[in-house]
Scaffold this motif. Structure first.
Motif, PDB file in Angstrom:
ATOM      1  N   GLU A 145     -49.407  28.457 -40.596  1.00  0.00           N
ATOM      2  CA  GLU A 145     -50.306  29.487 -40.031  1.00  0.00           C
ATOM      3  C   GLU A 145     -51.532  29.459 -40.878  1.00  0.00           C
ATOM      4  O   GLU A 145     -52.589  30.371 -40.702  1.00  0.00           O
ATOM      5  N   LEU A 146     -50.576  29.719 -42.631  1.00  0.00           N
ATOM      6  CA  LEU A 146     -52.412  29.994 -43.388  1.00  0.00           C
ATOM      7  C   LEU A 146     -53.034  28.977 -43.368  1.00  0.00           C
ATOM      8  O   LEU A 146     -54.072  28.965 -43.001  1.00  0.00           O
ATOM      9  N   ARG A 153     -55.308  30.054 -40.583  1.00  0.00           N
ATOM     10  CA  ARG A 153     -56.491  31.242 -40.984  1.00  0.00           C
ATOM     11  C   ARG A 153     -56.629  31.397 -41.841  1.00  0.00           C
ATOM     12  O   ARG A 153     -58.243  31.806 -41.838  1.00  0.00           O
ATOM     13  N   ARG A 154     -56.857  30.133 -42.520  1.00  0.00           N
ATOM     14  CA  ARG A 154     -58.310  29.215 -44.066  1.00  0.00           C
ATOM     15  C   ARG A 154     -59.059  28.891 -43.318  1.00  0.00           C
ATOM     16  O   ARG A 154     -60.602  29.587 -43.263  1.00  0.00           O
ATOM     17  N   ARG A 178     -60.456  29.174 -40.031  1.00  0.00           N
ATOM     18  CA  ARG A 178     -60.869  30.618 -39.439  1.00  0.00           C
ATOM     19  C   ARG A 178     -62.048  31.291 -39.747  1.00  0.00           C
ATOM     20  O   ARG A 178     -63.026  31.647 -39.653  1.00  0.00           O
ATOM     21  N   VAL A 179     -61.651  31.967 -41.146  1.00  0.00           N
ATOM     22  CA  VAL A 179     -61.691  32.028 -42.584  1.00  0.00           C
ATOM     23  C   VAL A 179     -63.819  31.197 -42.672  1.00  0.00           C
ATOM     24  O   VAL A 179     -65.079  31.968 -43.017  1.00  0.00           O
ATOM     25  N   ASN A 218     -66.001  32.283 -39.755  1.00  0.00           N
ATOM     26  CA  ASN A 218     -66.338  32.711 -39.796  1.00  0.00           C
ATOM     27  C   ASN A 218     -67.464  33.146 -41.395  1.00  0.00           C
ATOM     28  O   ASN A 218     -68.529  33.769 -40.554  1.00  0.00           O
TER      29      ASN A 218
END
Length: 182
Positions: A76-77, A80-81, A83-84, A87
């Protein structure tokens, strides 16, 4: 010798594998009988590079986390990384496009010639030249051809008489003696 052998066997026999990270590093723990404190350590896969340890495992090793990170949490982390990262890349691209658009608009206006610069003649007329003693205004008026020399001389005499500035210099000057006209 037997104590040393017992300690080595106890050290390896008493350890528990807690988890493995993405790089293949293995994390262990064991309970100290004397300290009753849990010891935590990592065995690196390949070269010992502490920068290859993920943040979650560093927190666990330092005792900031009581429970070791689970594989689900790590996945999950990582998502998220990612996706960051995406972005950040998207925002950088948008900023570059905006910058190019602004530069393009600036180029268009300078090429078209519609951007007016300051009117230098009117700007210079505001300030009499210190070296010429006010002759800039006269010179600019002469260039315009709007006045004759008699009118200029009359106006110059009037401005000199109406001046409220103190006159005198050198030895005759006394600080604090000048008073404005009432």
């Amino acid at each position: 010798m037997s104590k040393l052998f017992a300690r080595i066997v106890g050290y390896f026999g008493n350890r528990n594998l807690v988890g493995v990270d993405k790089a293949g590093n293995r994390y262990f723990t064991r309970k100290e009988e004397i300290d009753v404190k849990e010891k935590r350590w990592v065995l690196f896969r390949g070269e010992e590079d502490s920068t290859s340890i993920p943040v979650e495992w560093i927190c666990w090793l330092n005792g900031q986390r009581k429970i070791a990170p689970t594989p689900e949490e790590i996945m999950e982390l990582e998502a998220r990384r990612e996706r960051v990262r995406q972005n950040v890349a998207r925002l950088k691209k948008e900023e570059e496009e905006e910058k190019r658009a602004k530069e393009g608009n600036a180029r268009k206006t300078s090429i078209s010639g519609k951007v007016g610069g300051p009117d230098l003649k009117s700007f210079i007329r505001q300030f009499p030249d210190a070296l010429e003693g006010g002759k800039v205004k006269e010179a600019s008026d002469a260039m315009d051809g709007t006045r004759n020399s008699k009118e200029r001389a009359t106006e110059k005499a009037e401005t000199e008489q109406e001046s409220s500035e103190p006159t005198g210099s050198g030895a005759s000057f006394r600080p604090g003696t000048w008073q404005p006209p009432s």
